[in-house]
Design an enzyme around this catalytic site. Structure first.
Site, PDB file in Angstrom:
ATOM      1  N   TRP A  57       0.821  -1.221   0.000  1.00 38.24           N
ATOM      2  CA  TRP A  57       0.000   0.000   0.000  1.00 38.24           C
ATOM      3  C   TRP A  57       0.844   1.254   0.000  1.00 38.24           C
ATOM      4  O   TRP A  57       0.476   2.255  -0.630  1.00 38.24           O
ATOM      5  CB  TRP A  57      -1.039  -0.031   1.112  1.00 38.24           C
ATOM      6  N   ASP A 126      -1.967   6.692   6.351  1.00 37.16           N
ATOM      7  CA  ASP A 126      -3.041   5.879   5.772  1.00 37.16           C
ATOM      8  C   ASP A 126      -3.468   4.820   6.786  1.00 37.16           C
ATOM      9  O   ASP A 126      -2.882   3.743   6.867  1.00 37.16           O
ATOM     10  CB  ASP A 126      -2.538   5.226   4.477  1.00 37.16           C
ATOM     11  N   LYS A 150     -13.151  -1.396   6.289  1.00 39.62           N
ATOM     12  CA  LYS A 150     -12.623  -2.416   7.207  1.00 39.62           C
ATOM     13  C   LYS A 150     -13.224  -2.175   8.592  1.00 39.62           C
ATOM     14  O   LYS A 150     -14.320  -2.633   8.856  1.00 39.62           O
ATOM     15  CB  LYS A 150     -11.111  -2.387   7.164  1.00 39.62           C
TER      16      LYS A 150
END
Ligand code: PMP
Length: 314
Positions: A57, A126, A150
């Protein structure tokens, strides 16, 4: 709807103890849109942004930022991305527009055991796969962002928590829906918001409050992760490659002694009611994502299955 939106924001602020000097935005386009919005909002012409690369990511965030500004990779975990580079090894740019990192790498299962100190440069993080898993000192950050799908629940929403003094730096060509200041001015309702996702997010915030807030989530998540890692480490059969103090509480990758066992493991797990255990296609093996919504009973069932599989196939 305005009432629903305001309640959701108030509950999120309460859960994370967000200081009054921060704006909370409920935007669309996922965390990926923010990969671009961050340089648009913070990096003026010629600016350099520092990024820390700890895996899949981080790499995506870096690749996107490179389209809009100069990127200095201040630290790179390297190898198979199984650890976090120690803060004293980072080569930061003193005049950087911001420093970006990924506190939890969802695919690699690598989580920062510390919040890096980067002086006066805004720290951008993030938190997509670890927000609300435990208390967080928001005041350490310039910007926190997190795709909601999530621990916040619904897809179609990204939460951005931004320190007010960072608003107003956006480049003139910034698309209006990416402009945090414009969005903040209109309560994230500059255009039609993702109403249903926002509503569900609000319901999840209420649920977390009923569980006892983030201190309770922390106790539960720590216990779940400890149980699963102990089962892996103690097995002599399953393996997790991540440096012990950088292991994620949310995403637990593990491998079996041979790839040939992956298919029978997944089939047996499915028969036992345990699904979505295949590792990301880029790494293989298994990955148990044990977000807030996963109860301890789910981890116990997985561990029980792992023990039984090893007994019969090991
Ligand atoms: N960052 C992290 C850490 C992620 O886990 C994900 C999604 N799995 C993303 C960014 C991308 O999020 P989205 O799909 O919301 O753009």
């Amino acid at each position: 709807f305005v009432g629903i939106a305001e309640q959701a924001e108030a509950d999120l602020r309460e859960l994370l103890a967000v200081p009054a000097s921060y704006k909370v935005l409920f935007l669309q386009g996922g965390a990926t849109a923010q990969f671009a919005a961050i340089p648009y909002n913070l990096a003026g012409p010629g600016a350099v942004a520092d990024y820390v690369n700890t895996g899949a990511w981080s790499k995506k965030a870096i690749a996107e930022a490179k389209r809009y500004c100069k990127v200095n990779v201040a630290a790179d975990a390297g190898g198979k991305y199984c650890t976090v580079p120690a803060r004293d090894t980072w080569q930061l740019t003193p005049s950087a527009a911001y420093v970006h990192y990924t506190p939890n790498e969802t695919i690699g299962g690598v989580e920062f055991p510390f919040i890096p100190d980067v002086g006066d440069v805004p720290l951008v993080a993030d938190f997509s796969s670890t927000i609300l898993s435990r208390p967080l000192d928001v005041s350490r950050f310039g910007v926190i962002y997190a795709g909601a799908q999530k621990n916040i629940g619904p897809a179609g929403l990204v939460v951005v928590i931004v320190r007010e003094d960072l608003l107003g730096r956006a480049r003139p060509e910034t698309p209006t829906v990416f402009d945090w200041k414009a969005m903040a001015a209109d309560g994230s309702m500059l255009n039609t918001p993702a109403t249903y996702s926002w509503y569900v997010a609000g319901a999840v915030f209420q649920w977390i409050k009923r569980q006892g807030g983030l201190a309770a989530m922390e106790r539960l998540n720590r216990a779940k992760a400890e149980k699963l890692y102990a089962a892996i480490d103690g097995s002599g059969f399953y393996q997790n490659p991540v440096t012990k103090d950088c292991r994620s509480w949310m995403n637990v990758p593990f491998t079996l002694p041979s790839d040939a066992l992956d298919k029978p493991f997944l089939e047996g797990a499915k028969a036992a009611g345990l699904v979505s255990l295949a590792g990301h296609r880029s790494v293989g093996g298994m990955r148990a994502s044990i977000y807030n919504a996963m109860p301890m009973a789910g981890v116990e069932a997985l561990v029980e299955f792992m023990v039984e599989f090893q007994r019969t196939r090991g």
